[in-house]
Write a protein that holds these residues in place. Structure first.
Motif, PDB file in Angstrom:
ATOM      1  N   ASP B  11      43.822  52.529  34.846  1.00 33.99           N
ATOM      2  CA  ASP B  11      44.128  54.319  33.602  1.00 33.99           C
ATOM      3  C   ASP B  11      45.237  55.177  32.841  1.00 33.99           C
ATOM      4  O   ASP B  11      44.719  55.301  31.886  1.00 33.99           O
ATOM      5  CB  ASP B  11      43.188  54.784  35.194  1.00 33.99           C
ATOM      6  CG  ASP B  11      42.187  54.788  35.170  1.00 33.99           C
ATOM      7  OD1 ASP B  11      41.533  53.932  34.551  1.00 33.99           O
ATOM      8  OD2 ASP B  11      41.880  55.311  36.179  1.00 33.99           O
ATOM      9  N   TYR B  14      45.827  55.014  29.319  1.00 33.92           N
ATOM     10  CA  TYR B  14      45.398  55.234  28.548  1.00 33.92           C
ATOM     11  C   TYR B  14      45.346  57.287  28.812  1.00 33.92           C
ATOM     12  O   TYR B  14      44.314  57.876  28.558  1.00 33.92           O
ATOM     13  CB  TYR B  14      43.252  55.126  28.746  1.00 33.92           C
ATOM     14  CG  TYR B  14      43.229  53.933  28.586  1.00 33.92           C
ATOM     15  CD1 TYR B  14      42.104  53.606  27.261  1.00 33.92           C
ATOM     16  CD2 TYR B  14      42.940  52.822  29.589  1.00 33.92           C
ATOM     17  CE1 TYR B  14      42.070  52.188  26.539  1.00 33.92           C
ATOM     18  CE2 TYR B  14      42.954  51.686  28.727  1.00 33.92           C
ATOM     19  CZ  TYR B  14      42.347  51.470  27.332  1.00 33.92           C
ATOM     20  OH  TYR B  14      41.704  49.965  27.369  1.00 33.92           O
ATOM     21  N   VAL B  17      45.226  59.050  26.233  1.00 33.07           N
ATOM     22  CA  VAL B  17      44.070  59.442  25.635  1.00 33.07           C
ATOM     23  C   VAL B  17      43.643  60.822  25.772  1.00 33.07           C
ATOM     24  O   VAL B  17      43.412  60.608  27.207  1.00 33.07           O
ATOM     25  CB  VAL B  17      42.992  58.452  25.700  1.00 33.07           C
ATOM     26  CG1 VAL B  17      41.931  59.064  25.025  1.00 33.07           C
ATOM     27  CG2 VAL B  17      43.565  57.440  25.378  1.00 33.07           C
ATOM     28  N   PRO B  18      43.253  61.832  25.244  1.00 32.66           N
ATOM     29  CA  PRO B  18      42.291  63.354  25.762  1.00 32.66           C
ATOM     30  C   PRO B  18      41.194  62.381  26.702  1.00 32.66           C
ATOM     31  O   PRO B  18      40.682  62.539  26.115  1.00 32.66           O
ATOM     32  CB  PRO B  18      41.990  63.842  24.922  1.00 32.66           C
ATOM     33  CG  PRO B  18      42.828  63.170  23.379  1.00 32.66           C
ATOM     34  CD  PRO B  18      43.201  61.903  23.695  1.00 32.66           C
ATOM     35  N   TYR B  21      37.910  62.419  25.903  1.00 32.53           N
ATOM     36  CA  TYR B  21      37.128  60.542  24.648  1.00 32.53           C
ATOM     37  C   TYR B  21      36.841  59.790  26.065  1.00 32.53           C
ATOM     38  O   TYR B  21      36.388  58.421  25.240  1.00 32.53           O
ATOM     39  CB  TYR B  21      38.470  60.726  23.810  1.00 32.53           C
ATOM     40  CG  TYR B  21      38.392  61.474  23.216  1.00 32.53           C
ATOM     41  CD1 TYR B  21      37.432  62.272  22.561  1.00 32.53           C
ATOM     42  CD2 TYR B  21      39.782  62.266  22.102  1.00 32.53           C
ATOM     43  CE1 TYR B  21      37.000  63.651  21.583  1.00 32.53           C
ATOM     44  CE2 TYR B  21      39.660  63.688  21.562  1.00 32.53           C
ATOM     45  CZ  TYR B  21      38.555  63.781  20.951  1.00 32.53           C
ATOM     46  OH  TYR B  21      38.226  65.147  20.112  1.00 32.53           O
ATOM     47  N   ILE B  22      37.787  59.585  27.162  1.00 32.70           N
ATOM     48  CA  ILE B  22      37.641  59.176  28.123  1.00 32.70           C
ATOM     49  C   ILE B  22      36.137  58.530  28.564  1.00 32.70           C
ATOM     50  O   ILE B  22      35.664  59.944  29.340  1.00 32.70           O
ATOM     51  CB  ILE B  22      38.064  58.455  29.015  1.00 32.70           C
ATOM     52  CG1 ILE B  22      39.157  58.461  28.696  1.00 32.70           C
ATOM     53  CG2 ILE B  22      37.701  57.594  30.373  1.00 32.70           C
ATOM     54  CD1 ILE B  22      40.134  57.332  29.093  1.00 32.70           C
ATOM     55  N   TYR B  23      34.761  57.741  28.042  1.00 33.22           N
ATOM     56  CA  TYR B  23      33.368  57.671  28.384  1.00 33.22           C
ATOM     57  C   TYR B  23      33.070  57.159  29.780  1.00 33.22           C
ATOM     58  O   TYR B  23      33.849  56.955  30.133  1.00 33.22           O
ATOM     59  CB  TYR B  23      32.690  56.461  27.429  1.00 33.22           C
ATOM     60  CG  TYR B  23      31.650  56.198  27.998  1.00 33.22           C
ATOM     61  CD1 TYR B  23      30.797  56.814  26.818  1.00 33.22           C
ATOM     62  CD2 TYR B  23      31.064  55.201  28.619  1.00 33.22           C
ATOM     63  CE1 TYR B  23      29.535  57.025  26.991  1.00 33.22           C
ATOM     64  CE2 TYR B  23      29.334  55.174  28.171  1.00 33.22           C
ATOM     65  CZ  TYR B  23      28.698  56.335  27.746  1.00 33.22           C
ATOM     66  OH  TYR B  23      27.561  56.162  27.973  1.00 33.22           O
ATOM     67  N   GLY B  25      30.491  57.400  31.044  1.00 35.09           N
ATOM     68  CA  GLY B  25      28.473  56.929  31.218  1.00 35.09           C
ATOM     69  C   GLY B  25      28.900  55.367  31.559  1.00 35.09           C
ATOM     70  O   GLY B  25      29.582  55.262  31.401  1.00 35.09           O
ATOM     71  N   GLU B  26      27.807  55.881  31.987  1.00 35.90           N
ATOM     72  CA  GLU B  26      27.002  54.035  32.431  1.00 35.90           C
ATOM     73  C   GLU B  26      27.163  53.472  30.869  1.00 35.90           C
ATOM     74  O   GLU B  26      26.117  54.038  30.084  1.00 35.90           O
ATOM     75  CB  GLU B  26      26.007  54.165  32.581  1.00 35.90           C
ATOM     76  CG  GLU B  26      25.069  52.703  33.620  1.00 35.90           C
ATOM     77  CD  GLU B  26      26.478  52.068  34.951  1.00 35.90           C
ATOM     78  OE1 GLU B  26      26.978  51.323  34.817  1.00 35.90           O
ATOM     79  OE2 GLU B  26      26.126  53.108  35.646  1.00 35.90           O
ATOM     80  N   TYR B  27      27.535  52.179  30.505  1.00 39.42           N
ATOM     81  CA  TYR B  27      27.028  51.374  29.004  1.00 39.42           C
ATOM     82  C   TYR B  27      25.866  51.347  29.671  1.00 39.42           C
ATOM     83  O   TYR B  27      24.987  50.427  29.997  1.00 39.42           O
ATOM     84  CB  TYR B  27      28.342  50.354  28.817  1.00 39.42           C
ATOM     85  CG  TYR B  27      29.100  50.784  28.119  1.00 39.42           C
ATOM     86  CD1 TYR B  27      29.297  50.833  26.970  1.00 39.42           C
ATOM     87  CD2 TYR B  27      30.296  51.395  29.096  1.00 39.42           C
ATOM     88  CE1 TYR B  27      30.146  51.549  26.433  1.00 39.42           C
ATOM     89  CE2 TYR B  27      31.503  52.321  28.539  1.00 39.42           C
ATOM     90  CZ  TYR B  27      31.555  52.345  27.607  1.00 39.42           C
ATOM     91  OH  TYR B  27      32.307  52.033  27.013  1.00 39.42           O
ATOM     92  N   ASP B  28      24.928  51.730  27.936  1.00 40.16           N
ATOM     93  CA  ASP B  28      23.234  50.678  28.297  1.00 40.16           C
ATOM     94  C   ASP B  28      22.803  50.079  27.838  1.00 40.16           C
ATOM     95  O   ASP B  28      23.045  48.841  27.069  1.00 40.16           O
ATOM     96  CB  ASP B  28      22.333  52.558  27.306  1.00 40.16           C
ATOM     97  CG  ASP B  28      21.310  51.462  26.908  1.00 40.16           C
ATOM     98  OD1 ASP B  28      20.607  51.040  28.119  1.00 40.16           O
ATOM     99  OD2 ASP B  28      20.140  51.935  26.095  1.00 40.16           O
ATOM    100  N   LEU B  29      23.503  48.452  28.532  1.00 44.79           N
ATOM    101  CA  LEU B  29      23.107  47.231  28.476  1.00 44.79           C
ATOM    102  C   LEU B  29      23.208  46.247  29.876  1.00 44.79           C
ATOM    103  O   LEU B  29      23.097  47.002  30.885  1.00 44.79           O
ATOM    104  CB  LEU B  29      24.847  46.531  28.234  1.00 44.79           C
ATOM    105  CG  LEU B  29      25.953  47.085  26.699  1.00 44.79           C
ATOM    106  CD1 LEU B  29      27.458  46.764  27.355  1.00 44.79           C
ATOM    107  CD2 LEU B  29      25.120  46.837  25.524  1.00 44.79           C
ATOM    108  N   PRO B  30      22.596  45.629  29.022  1.00 48.32           N
ATOM    109  CA  PRO B  30      21.834  45.067  30.722  1.00 48.32           C
ATOM    110  C   PRO B  30      23.168  44.126  31.273  1.00 48.32           C
ATOM    111  O   PRO B  30      24.073  44.000  30.951  1.00 48.32           O
ATOM    112  CB  PRO B  30      21.439  43.764  29.661  1.00 48.32           C
ATOM    113  CG  PRO B  30      21.630  43.479  28.738  1.00 48.32           C
ATOM    114  CD  PRO B  30      21.962  44.471  28.614  1.00 48.32           C
ATOM    115  N   ALA B  31      23.015  43.805  32.508  1.00 49.60           N
ATOM    116  CA  ALA B  31      24.489  43.464  33.452  1.00 49.60           C
ATOM    117  C   ALA B  31      23.983  42.299  32.895  1.00 49.60           C
ATOM    118  O   ALA B  31      23.374  40.999  32.194  1.00 49.60           O
ATOM    119  CB  ALA B  31      23.051  43.160  35.053  1.00 49.60           C
ATOM    120  N   ALA B  32      25.650  40.974  33.338  1.00 46.03           N
ATOM    121  CA  ALA B  32      25.925  40.482  32.575  1.00 46.03           C
ATOM    122  C   ALA B  32      25.128  39.034  32.632  1.00 46.03           C
ATOM    123  O   ALA B  32      24.403  39.137  34.405  1.00 46.03           O
ATOM    124  CB  ALA B  32      27.510  39.681  32.929  1.00 46.03           C
TER     125      ALA B  32
END
Lengths: 502, 417
Positions: B11, B14, B17-18, B21-23, B25-32
Motif C-alpha cells: 500500500d 500508493y 495517490v489521494p 481514488y484508491i478503489y 470495491g470488489e472488481y466485477d470480474l469472475p474468479a481466476a
C-alpha cells in the motif's frame, strides 16, 4: 544471435514456387478424391468433380480466363517480380531472420511506456481457433453469437477495471484510440453547439502521439508546463482554461512514472470550464487493481490491450486501443467509425483470455507488483544514475543519464545512447531513451510485474557494471554493441540517400 | 524488495495517490480460471458461432491461408518484439518490413511504401489527408461512391473534424476543379466491376491534384496497376494476401506513393543502411516526418503499424510468387463466373451490370425476396448474397470448388419467386 545476410528476393530462382493450389478438377472433397483417383477406380481425374452439370464446356472460350474476358486496357502490363522460392527456402529464410530479433520471450525488455509484459501462450491458441478466425465480419448477429459475447464480456471487464461505462473496440492501436477519443469529445461539443472549443491542452511530458492526434482531429494544441516535481503545474493550467478549450489530455501516472496527485483539482477546474478530461491509457498498468480512471473524473480514455492486457506487440502491431467513455460521451459512441469492421478482434480474444486467467483475486496484484518492481530497480540504481525526481514512482521511472559518465579532458562522456547499446551486449533490451523530452539524457525504465527478483537483480548488476565501465573508459560503451549481429548503423547516411526497397 | 524501497507493505507504493481514488470495491470480474478452463470456455464459446462457407467479400476475402504463414508468424522472436527501436537486435523485423515494402512497390508499381497501416479504410483516409499535405492551399477532396461502404464510412469519420470539403460522387471526372487536392477511386467497385480509369489521371493532374487508387492487392497480380493508371498514391487492405477473416481483424492497410511524395508518407518506413564494418542492415528511417519529432505539426498520428500482419503478407507473397498469385486470381475468376452464370440460369436473378468485367466478386439483381434468399443460404451453411445497394453480392475464391458452388445454386433453385 548470428548475422544472416539474405533478402528473400536474393533467393529467387525462375520457376520455383512454394504454393499448393488446387486445379479446378481437384476441387472435389477428399473422400471423393480418394475413392475416384486411384488408378483402379478407372475414372479420369479431370472429370472427378464434374457431376454432369459442372463440366468445363460451360466456359465459352471468351470467358475461359481473365485475359480472354477482360479488356486488355484493364490488365496489368508490367511483370510481377515477386520472389520465386520453394517452401523450405521461405521457412529457412524467415527462421534465420527471426534469430536476429529480440522479443519478450528472449529476455528482459524494460522499454518504458511500452509495458512489455509476458504474453501467455494459451492466448495465442485461443486467438487461432478456427471457430473465430473463420468468421466474416459482415455475418449476421445470430451466426456470430460467440464473437459478440467476447466483445460484450470484454467490454464489461474493462469497465469494471477502469470505472468507465462502455467501450468501442474499433481503434487498432493506442494513437488510434487517442484519435477516436478526441473525435468523441468533438462530437460532444458539436452536439451542444459549443463550436468555439477547438483547443486541447497537452502537458509537456505527454507522449508524442497526443499532440499529433489532436492535430489530426482538427484541434489546436496548447502546452501546459510541468513543475519542478514533474507534475502538471496547476497554477500554469488555470489561465489556459476557458470557453475555447475542448479537453485536456492527461497521462496518469505521467511519463515520468509519477502520479498526478492534483488530478482532483485539475478535473474540477477542467469540468467547470466546460471541457472534458482525456486519459491516455498507455500508463494504465500500475493502476490496474488499485485506481480507476473513471473515479478520477476522466470522461474518456483509451487502453492499450497490447500493453496492459498482455497481448503480444508483434514487432509494432497489431495492437488494439479500445476507447472507454463515461456518462457524458455515451450517446456518441457509435458515431465514430475509425476502422473498417469491428477492430482487431483477434487481439480482443487474447486480452479476454488474459483477464479470465487473471481473475478477480489476482487483478488487484497487477498494479502493485508492477509498481514494486519499478521502485526496486529505481532504488537499486540511483547510486549510479541521476534520478532527477526522487520520490515513489509507479510502473516506470526516468533517469537523466549516468552520474559519472567518464568524460574528462579529450574524452567524451558516455551518453544514454551508449548505455542503451551496451545493455544489448549483456543480453537485455534497452529502456526507452531520450523520452520524455523533459531531460536531455532520459532513460526510461519499465520492468512490469512479469519479472522475477533474479531477473531484476541481474539487470541491476549489469547496469552497475556499465556505470563502472563508463567511469573507467567510456569508449567501451561508445563502441557498443559488440556482440550483436550488426554494429551501430550509419542512420544519417541512410536518411540522406534513402534505399527503401530492393 | 519492499525493504530496498523502504516500505513495509505494498500500500505504501500508493502513498502519493489521494485516498479517495484508491478503489475499495470488489472488481466485477469472475474468479481466476485455470488454463484448461479457459480453453474449454473458448471452445464452448466458439461453438456458439455458426460454421459457414463464406462466399461474400465487401472488403474481407476468404482466400486460402498456407500452413507456413501462421507457423512463421507465431515465432516468438517476431511475435513478442516491439517496434524495432534498437536496430542491432531487431534486424529480423526490419528486414521483413523492407521486403514487405519492396513487394508492395512491385504489386502497385509505385516507388515507395510505408511499413503498413491499420487497415484499408484508414489507409484511404490517411491518403486523402496526405493529398492535402502535398497540395498547398487546396481544400477539396473527391471521393468515388463506388468505394466499399466501410471505406466511405471511415473517410467520413476521419474528415468530419477537419476543414476539407468532401465531394462524394459516382462521376469523379466531372467533380474535378482547381480547388481539388485529392481524388480517390477504387480499382474494383463495390459491385465487383473492374474500373476503367482512362483519362482520369490526366484530368486529376491537370487540376494540380493527386490521384489515389484503392486496390485489392491480390487482384493487382492481374489488373492494371495504380502506377499504370497514373495514380500518385495506392492504398488498400492486405487481408486478401493470406490473412484469415477473423471477424474483421487484425488486417493490414498498405500505402505506396510516387518518389516525389516520399517525405509526406505517414507511418514508419524502413531503409537500408550499413554499420561501421560495412555490413548491410536496416533501420527505421526518414523519422523527421514522424510525430515523436514533429509533435503538434505532424499530419498523421500513426505510430504502431500492423507489423506482424505485414510479415503475414510478406510470407504469403514469397510462397505464392508471381505464378501462384496469378493462379489464385484465375481460379477465383473461373469460380465466380461459373457461379454467376449458374445463378442466372436459375431464373431467380437478373443481370445487374451486363457485360461489365469482374474478377471474383459480382452483383446480381434478385427476383426473389432478399431476406428469404439470405436466410435459405444461411440455413444451408452459406454466407453469401450480401445486400449491396439492393443487389445480391457474391464472392468466389480459389477455396470454393464446383461441388460447393453447385450446392449453393441448388439452394437458390428451390426458392419460390
Amino acid at each position: 544471435m548470428k548475422y544472416y545476410d539474405k533478402l528473400i528476393f536474393e533467393l529467387s530462382r525462375p520457376g520455383r514456387s512454394g504454393y499448393s493450389l488446387p486445379s479446378q478438377e481437384k476441387f472435389s472433397s477428399p473422400e471423393k478424391w480418394l475413392a475416384d483417383s486411384f488408378p483402379a477406380s478407372g475414372k479420369k481425374t479431370s472429370s472427378v468433380a464434374a457431376d454432369g452439370a459442372a463440366t468445363d464446356e460451360h466456359f465459352s472460350a471468351k470467358r475461359s480466363c481473365i485475359s480472354a474476358a477482360t479488356p486488355k486496357a484493364l490488365l496489368r502490363a508490367a511483370e510481377l517480380p515477386l520472389p520465386e522460392v520453394s517452401e523450405v527456402d521461405v521457412v529457412r529464410h524467415y527462421t534465420n531472420l527471426s534469430q536476429m530479433n529480440f522479443g519478450v520471450d528472449t529476455g528482459f525488455y524494460p522499454l518504458g511506456s511500452c509495458t512489455m509484459k509476458y504474453n501467455p501462450k494459451i492466448n495465442e491458441e485461443i486467438a487461432s481457433m478456427p471457430a473465430f478466425t473463420g468468421l466474416h465480419p459482415l455475418q449476421p448477429a445470430e451466426t456470430v453469437k460467440g464473437a459478440l459475447e467476447v466483445e460484450k464480456s470484454l467490454d464489461k471487464a474493462l469497465c469494471a477495471i477502469t470505472g468507465m461505462k462502455s467501450f468501442t473496440f474499433l481503434p487498432c492501436a493506442g494513437a488510434h484510440g487517442e484519435l477516436t477519443g478526441l473525435m468523441l469529445i468533438r462530437e460532444y461539443h458539436l452536439a451542444r453547439k459549443d463550436f468555439a472549443r477547438t483547443k486541447v491542452i497537452v502537458p509537456d511530458s505527454a507522449h508524442g502521439t497526443n499532440p499529433a492526434s489532436a492535430n489530426v482531429c482538427g484541434l489546436e494544441i496548447v502546452e501546459v508546463k510541468s513543475n519542478s516535481r514533474g507534475l502538471v503545474d496547476v497554477e500554469s493550467l488555470k489561465p489556459l482554461l476557458g470557453p475555447d478549450i475542448a479537453a485536456i489530455m492527461m497521462t496518469n501516472p505521467n511519463t515520468l512514472g509519477l502520479f498526478e496527485k492534483e488530478i482532483g483539482e485539475i478535473a474540477s477546474l477542467v469540468h467547470s470550464c466546460g471541457a472534458l478530461l482525456y486519459y491516455d491509457g498507455a500508463n494504465m498498468n500500475p493502476l490496474v487493481g488499485k485506481v480507476r480512471p473513471g473515479d478520477m473524473g476522466f470522461d474518456v480514455l483509451h487502453l492499450n490491450l497490447h500493453k496492459t492486457f498482455s497481448t503480444p506487440h508483434g514487432g509494432g502491431g497489431p495492437g488494439s486501443g479500445p476507447v472507454g467513455v463515461g456518462e457524458k460521451l455515451l450517446p456518441y459512441l457509435d458515431n465514430v467509425h475509425t476502422s473498417g469492421f469491428h477492430g482487431n478482434f483477434g487481439v480482443m480474444l487474447r486480452a479476454y483470455a488474459y483477464i479470465l486467467m487473471l481473475g478477480r483475486e489476482n487483478v488487484k496484484m497487477v498494479g502493485p507488483l508492477a509498481t514494486l518492481a519499478a521502485n526496486y530497480v529505481k532504488e537499486s540504481l540511483k547510486d549510479a544514475y541521476k534520478l532527477p525526481i526522487d520520490s515513489v514512482c509507479k510502473h516506470e521511472f526516468v533517469f537523466d543519464g549516468l552520474i559519472n559518465d567518464g568524460g574528462h579532458d579529450d574524452v567524451h562522456g558516455a551518453t544514454t545512447l551508449d548505455v542503451a547499446k551496451r545493455l544489448l551486449d549483456y543480453g537485455f533490451h534497452a529502456p526507452t531513451i531520450y523520452f520524455p523530452l523533459l531531460f536531455h539524457q532520459a532513460l526510461m525504465i519499465e520492468p512490469t510485474e512479469s519479472e522475477s527478483l533474479e531477473t531484476l537483480d541481474s539487470f541491476i548488476d549489469v547496469m552497475h557494471k556499465i556505470a563502472e565501465e563508463a567511469a573507467e573508459d567510456p569508449r567501451i560503451l561508445q563502441g557498443a554493441p559488440h556482440n550483436t549481429p550488426i554494429g551501430r548503423p550509419d542512420e544519417t547516411a541512410a536518411a540522406r540517400q534513402p534505399v527503401l526497397k530492393y | 524488495m519492499l525493504e530496498r524501497v523502504g516500505l513495509c507493505d505494498l500500500d505504501g507504493l500508493y502513498s502519493d495517490v489521494p485516498k479517495d481514488y484508491i478503489y475499495k470495491g470488489e472488481y466485477d470480474l469472475p474468479a481466476a480460471m485455470s488454463e484448461q478452463q479457459v480453453r474449454d470456455f473458448f471452445e464452448k464459446l466458439g461453438e456458439k458461432n455458426t460454421k459457414l462457407k463464406v462466399l461474400a467479400g465487401q472488403g474481407a476475402y476468404d482466400h486460402y491461408v498456407p500452413a507456413v504463414i501462421p507457423y512463421i508468424t507465431s515465432r516468438s522472436e517476431f511475435l513478442t518484439a516491439y517496434t524495432p527501436y534498437q536496430c542491432e537486435i531487431s534486424q529480423g523485423t526490419l528486414r521483413y518490413i523492407f521486403e514487405y515494402q519492396s513487394m508492395i512497390c512491385r504489386l502497385t508499381g509505385l516507388d515507395v511504401s510505408n511499413a503498413s497501416m491499420y487497415d484499408g479504410p484508414t489507409a484511404a483516409a490517411e491518403a486523402l489527408r496526405m493529398s492535402l499535405a502535398c497540395t498547398r492551399k487546396k481544400n477539396k477532396l473527391v471521393v468515388s461512391t463506388r468505394l466499399l461502404e466501410n471505406v466511405l464510412k471511415v473517410i467520413r469519420t476521419y474528415m468530419k473534424y477537419g476543414t476539407a470539403e468532401l465531394v462524394f460522387t459516382d462521376d469523379v471526372m466531372s467533380a474535378i476543379d482547381a480547388d481539388v487536392a485529392g481524388v480517390i477511386v477504387p480499382s474494383i467497385g463495390r459491385h465487383g466491376i473492374i474500373q476503367d480509369h482512362s483519362g482520369l489521371a490526366e484530368a486529376v493532374h491537370a487540376a494540380g491534384a493527386l490521384l489515389i487508387e484503392y486496390c485489392d492487392p491480390s487482384a493487382l497480380a492481374v489488373l492494371r496497376t495504380p502506377a499504370e493508371w497514373g495514380a500518385d498514391i495506392a492504398v488498400g487492405d492486405g487481408q486478401s494476401l493470406g490473412i484469415p477473416l477473423c471477424y474483421g481483424g487484425p488486417y493490414v492497410g498498405f500505402m505506396a506513393c510516387k518518389q516525389e511524395y516520399m517525405r509526406k508518407l505517414p507511418g514508419r518506413i524502413v531503409g537500408q543502411a550499413h554499420d561501421a564494418e560495412g555490413k548491410r542492415c536496416y533501420v527505421l528511417t526518414l523519422q523527421a516526418r514522424e510525430q515523436h519529432i514533429r509533435r503538434e505539426k505532424a499530419t498523421s498520428n500513426i505510430c504502431s503499424n500492423e507489423s506482424l500482419m505485414a510479415l503475414w503478407v510478406t510470407v504469403y507473397l514469397s510462397l505464392m510468387g508471381p505464378e501462384g498469385l496469378r493462379k489464385v486470381n484465375e481460379l477465383s475468376f473461373e469460380g465466380a463466373h461459373y457461379l454467376h452464370d449458374r445463378l442466372l440460369e436459375t431464373g431467380k436473378f437478373e443481370e445487374a451490370f451486363p457485360g461489365k468485367p469482374f474478377l471474383k466478386e459480382f452483383c446480381l439483381k434478385p427476383l426473389v425476396n432478399m431476406e428469404k434468399l439470405q436466410q435459405a443460404l444461411l440455413d444451408a451453411g452459406f454466407f453469401a448474397a450480401l445486400e449491396v445497394d439492393g443487389y445480391a453480392s457474391f464472392c468466389v475464391t480459389e477455396k470454393h470448388g464446383r461441388e460447393e458452388l453447385d450446392a449453393l445454386v441448388n439452394v437458390v433453385k428451390e426458392l419460390a419467386i
